[in-house]
Design a protein around this motif. Structure first.
Motif, PDB file in Angstrom:
ATOM      1  N   GLU A  98      -8.909  -0.276   3.786  1.00  0.00           N
ATOM      2  CA  GLU A  98      -7.761   0.153   2.984  1.00  0.00           C
ATOM      3  C   GLU A  98      -8.017   0.016   1.488  1.00  0.00           C
ATOM      4  OE1 GLU A  98      -6.740  -4.044   4.536  1.00  0.00           O
ATOM      5  OE2 GLU A  98      -7.736  -2.223   5.232  1.00  0.00           O
ATOM      6  N   TRP A 135       2.062   1.550  -3.594  1.00  0.00           N
ATOM      7  CA  TRP A 135       0.922   1.835  -4.475  1.00  0.00           C
ATOM      8  C   TRP A 135       0.508   3.301  -4.347  1.00  0.00           C
ATOM      9  CZ3 TRP A 135      -4.080   3.620  -4.454  1.00  0.00           C
ATOM     10  CH2 TRP A 135      -4.870   3.324  -5.576  1.00  0.00           C
ATOM     11  N   ASP A 136       0.469   3.824  -3.141  1.00  0.00           N
ATOM     12  CA  ASP A 136       0.098   5.231  -2.930  1.00  0.00           C
ATOM     13  C   ASP A 136       1.076   6.170  -3.629  1.00  0.00           C
ATOM     14  OD1 ASP A 136      -2.113   4.511  -1.437  1.00  0.00           O
ATOM     15  OD2 ASP A 136      -1.117   4.792   0.502  1.00  0.00           O
ATOM     16  N   ARG A 137       2.371   5.841  -3.574  1.00  0.00           N
ATOM     17  CA  ARG A 137       3.365   6.676  -4.254  1.00  0.00           C
ATOM     18  C   ARG A 137       3.170   6.643  -5.760  1.00  0.00           C
ATOM     19  NH1 ARG A 137       9.276   8.099  -3.661  1.00  0.00           N
ATOM     20  NH2 ARG A 137       8.303   9.796  -4.802  1.00  0.00           N
ATOM     21  N   SER A 160     -11.268   2.757   0.568  1.00  0.00           N
ATOM     22  CA  SER A 160     -10.829   4.151   0.592  1.00  0.00           C
ATOM     23  C   SER A 160     -10.034   4.498  -0.656  1.00  0.00           C
ATOM     24  CB  SER A 160      -9.983   4.422   1.845  1.00  0.00           C
ATOM     25  OG  SER A 160      -8.789   3.654   1.829  1.00  0.00           O
ATOM     26  N   ARG A 161      -9.246   3.566  -1.151  1.00  0.00           N
ATOM     27  CA  ARG A 161      -8.462   3.824  -2.355  1.00  0.00           C
ATOM     28  C   ARG A 161      -9.321   3.757  -3.614  1.00  0.00           C
ATOM     29  NH1 ARG A 161      -5.009   1.766   1.465  1.00  0.00           N
ATOM     30  NH2 ARG A 161      -2.980   2.868   1.600  1.00  0.00           N
ATOM     31  N   TRP A 191       0.821  -1.213   0.000  1.00  0.00           N
ATOM     32  CA  TRP A 191       0.000   0.000   0.000  1.00  0.00           C
ATOM     33  C   TRP A 191       0.854   1.261   0.000  1.00  0.00           C
ATOM     34  CZ3 TRP A 191      -4.168  -1.252  -1.940  1.00  0.00           C
ATOM     35  CH2 TRP A 191      -4.914  -2.353  -1.530  1.00  0.00           C
ATOM     36  N   LEU A 192       1.980   1.226   0.686  1.00  0.00           N
ATOM     37  CA  LEU A 192       2.865   2.389   0.700  1.00  0.00           C
ATOM     38  C   LEU A 192       3.371   2.709  -0.708  1.00  0.00           C
ATOM     39  CD1 LEU A 192       5.012   1.783   3.919  1.00  0.00           C
ATOM     40  CD2 LEU A 192       3.359   3.622   3.558  1.00  0.00           C
ATOM     41  N   ALA A 252      -0.156   8.354  -7.162  1.00  0.00           N
ATOM     42  CA  ALA A 252      -0.069   9.818  -7.118  1.00  0.00           C
ATOM     43  C   ALA A 252       0.652  10.353  -8.354  1.00  0.00           C
ATOM     44  CB  ALA A 252       0.646  10.271  -5.849  1.00  0.00           C
ATOM     45  N   GLN A 294     -10.935   7.038  -3.705  1.00  0.00           N
ATOM     46  CA  GLN A 294      -9.952   8.065  -4.081  1.00  0.00           C
ATOM     47  C   GLN A 294      -9.770   8.152  -5.588  1.00  0.00           C
ATOM     48  OE1 GLN A 294      -6.029   7.250  -2.468  1.00  0.00           O
ATOM     49  NE2 GLN A 294      -5.050   8.239  -4.215  1.00  0.00           N
TER      50      GLN A 294
END
Length: 245
Positions: free
Chosen positions: A213, A161-163, A216-217, A158-159, A166, A220
């Motif tokens: 988790e 994937w979030d990067r 929420s994504r 998840w860390l 974005a 988003q």
């Protein structure tokens, strides 16, 4: 004729016959595979980590050929390639073509798992500029490892994937005729596929809802207004039936 040859040799000393038979024919054709390079895969493999890293960073002549061999080396000797990438990241040397050639060369479940284990945490700390440059190759690599990760590795997933998402959603999509085909092959769409694949790993059951988790994504990327969020929505819309079952 011999006298004339001697006269010409003295007058034009720079005229030399090439090695081989080329100068005996009025025309000469050669064929080969790939780009020209001064190395071989085995020569690269024989180098120690320091020498190989320096070769990758400093070689400019026939670079496309070198990177082809580096890609092939990632396929044949993935552990050695991973150790060099670790060395480069530790020295903050983030060169996009070195990484994308290596990631394209990795193949097979074990290699993907090992590359993730060793490289994912380092990529989280990579500079924004590098992430933007390499986003397409990183997205494909991440999607390929998604289903193979154990639940213990999910926090790291998840860390990263979030990067990546974005960087992916702000890309200018440019012109396109087929939005579905574009979504399938653009980083934002690829990472959406990765997210949904990770959801299916949980084997969700009807009427149980989705983990926080994940939902929420999904929210988003579905509601985002960046340039490439449209491709996230296209991929999500193709899975609506499954999502609401």
């Amino acid at each position: 004729a011999t006298q004339r040859l001697e006269e010409l040799s003295k007058k034009y000393p720079e005229w030399k016959l090439q090695e081989g038979d080329k100068d005996e024919f009025p025309t000469w054709m050669e064929s080969g595979w790939g780009f020209e390079t001064s190395f071989s895969v085995e020569q690269l493999y024989s180098m120690n980590r320091e020498e190989l890293a320096r070769t990758l960073l400093e070689t400019r002549d026939n670079r496309a050929g070198l990177l082809d061999l580096w890609r092939e080396m990632a396929r044949k000797y993935p552990r050695r390639v991973i150790t060099v990438l670790i060395l480069l990241s530790a020295r903050n040397s983030w060169v996009e073509d070195i990484w994308h050639s290596a990631l394209n060369g990795f193949g097979g479940e074990k290699t993907y798992t090992n590359s993730w284990k060793c490289l994912a945490s380092r990529l989280i700390g990579a500079p924004d500029e590098f992430i933007s440059q390499a986003i397409s190759h990183l997205a494909w690599w991440m999607r390929d490892v998604t289903k193979k990760l154990s639940s213990e590795k999910e926090a790291l997933y998840w860390l990263l994937w979030d990067r990546l998402i974005a960087a992916a959603v702000v890309l200018n999509p440019g012109e396109f005729k087929d939005p579905v085909q574009k979504a399938i092959n653009t980083p934002a769409g690829i990472l959406t596929e990765s997210l949904l694949d990770r959801m299916w790993v949980r084997t969700p059951k009807a009427d149980e809802g989705l983990p926080r988790e994940i939902i929420s994504r999904i929210t988003q990327i579905a509601t985002g207004q960046n340039k490439s969020n449209i491709f996230c929505r296209i991929i999500l819309s193709s899975r609506l039936h499954a999502l609401f079952t």
